[in-house]
Design an enzyme around this catalytic site. Structure first.
Site, short mmCIF file in Angstrom:
data_model
loop_
_atom_site.label_atom_id
_atom_site.label_comp_id
_atom_site.label_asym_id
_atom_site.label_seq_id
_atom_site.Cartn_x
_atom_site.Cartn_y
_atom_site.Cartn_z
N HIS A 3 0.84 -1.21 0.00
CA HIS A 3 0.00 0.00 0.00
C HIS A 3 0.88 1.26 0.00
CE1 HIS A 3 -3.78 2.17 1.19
NE2 HIS A 3 -2.88 3.03 1.65
N GLU A 4 1.87 1.28 0.87
CA GLU A 4 2.71 2.48 1.00
C GLU A 4 3.66 2.65 -0.18
OE1 GLU A 4 1.61 4.53 3.05
OE2 GLU A 4 0.43 3.17 4.28
#
Length: 164
Positions: free
Chosen positions: A97-98
Site C-alpha cells: 500500500h505504501e
C-alpha cells in the site's frame, strides 16, 4: 533519502512493544521477508524503471504512538508501525500500500499531499492496487455487505490525477 528525516508526529523511536505488536527488530525482519514477495519486487522494479529512487532505507520499522499499521511521507519514506503489526501478511499489505503512495509521489508532477482530492486519489489507487479493497479483506474487517463499498462522494474526477 540519504539524510535522516525529522521525526514525524505519532512516531517514536523505541524498540519495545506496548502490550501488542512486535519489536522493531522483529518487524524489520518481517519487512525483509516482505521485500522478497512478488508484488513488492514488482512495485520496486517499476519504481526503479520510472526513475524513482528506491534506497535500502526507504522502508523502516518504527514504534508509533498513533493506532496505524504504517504510513508514507516524502521526508521519511515508508514506516511500518511495529507495535501495531502482528502478522507477516499485515506487513506485506502495508508495504505494498505504501509503495504505491511512494510511486505516486515520485511520478505525479502535480501531487499535493495537502490537497484532499490528491490525497484521496492516492488512497483509492493504493486501496485498489494493493488488494485492500478485496472482498476477503473487507469481510475479515467485518464489512459484510455486498453493496456500498468505497463510497466517496465529492471527489469529482480526482482519479484522473494519476496514471500508472
Amino acid at each position: 533519502m540519504g539524510e535522516e528525516a525529522a521525526p514525524t508526529p505519532g512516531l517514536e523511536g523505541s524498540s519495545s512493544t506496548v502490550n501488542q505488536g512486535r519489536t522493531i527488530e522483529e518487524c524489520q525482519n518481517m519487512i525483509q521477508r516482505s521485500l522478497r514477495t512478488p508484488m513488492v519486487k514488482f512495485l520496486r522494479e517499476r519504481m526503479e524503471k520510472a526513475g524513482c529512487g528506491v534506497s535500502d532505507n526507504l522502508i523502516k520499522a518504527v514504534h508509533c504512538k498513533m493506532q496505524m499499521s504504517g504510513g508514507y511521507s516524502p521526508s521519511q519514506g515508508i514506516v511500518i508501525c511495529s507495535n501495531h503489526i502482528n502478522l507477516q501478511d499485515e506487513v506485506d499489505q502495508t508495504v505494498i500500500h505504501e509503495l504505491i503512495h511512494a510511486y505516486d509521489d515520485c511520478r505525479a508532477a502535480n501531487l499535493d499531499w495537502t490537497n484532499c482530492a490528491h490525497h484521496a486519489c492516492s488512497e483509492i489507487r493504493a486501496g485498489h492496487l494493493s488488494g485492500d479493497c478485496h472482498f476477503k479483506r473487507e469481510f475479515l474487517r467485518g464489512y459484510m455487505k455486498i453493496r456500498g463499498h468505497e463510497q466517496m462522494k465529492g471527489l469529482g474526477n480526482a482519479n484522473a490525477v494519476f496514471q500508472l
